[in-house]
Design a protein around this motif. Structure first.
Motif: not given
Length: 348
Positions: A19-26, A156-162, A194-197
């Motif tokens: 599964p693809v995760i996208l996360t990050g920070d400003r 864009a990253f085709r993330a399914t988990v955020v 995507a679903r929120a984790l």
């Protein structure tokens, strides 16, 4: 130096992909313990089971920092250092810089045609942030459109988990609304939802007892905090204002010291005994704070040391960012091309 890239391998079958995760920070300041509780320690664990992309969101940071772009630029490396220091492994997670991924901007522009201004203004997260910043009606357009830009990032990253805090869940729902509109327009499933984790531990309160920890409000403790800064922060920590003597019964609820112990103390049985002692009286605030300080000093010392070591080799950090951004550019551009084709945009 970074290791040589591995030889290219045949693509995995869809059912074998992680599964693809996208996360990050400003990139507006150094990361603090609120970030650690809310997402960072989850990211360290998830990189072993997911394909994880970490976005250093410098473009989104400009939505309310356009007057100080130097601050945003400077903190790209600072946030990258925090990531690596807490245990993010560039061999397992991809670190990338948002402003160097042009597909994200184009996807945002396309998605804006599928969202109304009224819907953006109803987003609870946006409404709260507008109130907190005192924008009233003088809202930067980029800030109001932040949920659309975030939808572009995620898809864009085709993330399914955020992984997000509970307060950010409405952003994921708005992203999914965009996905459904694009898919309906295309007549097929072009983009995944995507679903929120959401982490088990809630938002870590600020040292002063305020619900939101923020470096700008001076109520946060940075991951790079020195030992004396940790001691000072714990001493200043809001507890129970009615607990005037150690012999008095104290209140645990709303007590920041105990909220932080809930987040960081791994001996839950001992912590429950400590809470019971505090409630019935006979336990002073300083005893509670000493326990918390010992835990925080032990937690942050190795993070601080790794960060200092990495900071002495900025070339390595830059190489990590370049390799990750190159990989992310290819991934996001491929998604953009698919969305353009799905919408039937003109080609030469």
């Amino acid at each position: 130096m970074l290791p040589e890239p591995a030889p290219s391998e045949p693509p995995l079958a869809p059912e074998a992909r992680r599964p693809v995760i996208l996360t990050g920070d400003r990139t507006t300041g150094p990361l603090h313990l609120g970030h650690y509780v809310g997402s960072l320690r989850n990211r360290v664990a998830l990189q072993d089971t997911h394909e994880q992309f970490l976005l250093l969101a410098d473009a989104q940071a400009l939505t309310d920092n356009a007057h100080d772009p130097e601050k945003v630029r400077r903190h790209v490396l600072e946030v990258a250092l925090d990531y690596l220091a807490v245990g993010i492994d560039p061999e397992k997670s991809t670190l990338c810089v948002q402003s160097l991924l042009p597909a994200l901007a184009e996807l945002t522009m396309l998605y804006l045609n599928f969202v109304t201004v009224a819907r953006l203004e109803r987003n609870p997260t946006v409404k709260e942030e507008i109130r907190a910043r005192g924008f009233e009606r003088d809202i930067p357009a980029g800030f109001l459109c932040y949920p659309v830009a975030q939808a572009a990032d995620i898809t864009a990253f085709r993330a399914t988990v955020v992984p997000v805090g509970e307060d950010q869940a409405p952003m994921i729902e708005q992203c999914n609304e965009v996905v459904r509109r694009i898919n309906r327009q295309a007549g097929r499933d072009v983009l995944p939802e995507a679903r929120a984790l959401i982490p088990n531990v809630g938002r870590l309160p600020g040292i002063d007892g305020k619900a939101k920890m923020s470096k700008s409000q001076g109520n946060a403790l940075a991951l790079s905090a020195a030992p004396d800064e940790i001691s000072r922060a714990v001493r200043q920590m809001y507890t129970d204002p009615n607990h005037l003597r150690a012999s008095d019964p104290g209140t645990v609820e709303g007590n920041v010291a105990f909220a932080w112990l809930d987040a960081f103390d791994e001996d839950k049985a001992e912590l429950e005994a400590l809470k019971a002692h505090y409630r019935r009286g006979g336990l002073g605030d300083m005893a509670v704070k000493r326990r918390l300080e010992d835990i925080l000093q032990a937690l942050l010392a190795p993070i601080r040391e790794r960060r200092a070591r990495l900071a002495r080799d900025p070339g390595y950090v830059m190489a990590v960012l370049k390799a990750g951004t190159d990989k992310a550019r290819a991934r996001t551009q491929a998604t953009l091309e698919e969305v353009r084709d799905a919408l039937g945009l003109f080609r030469l």
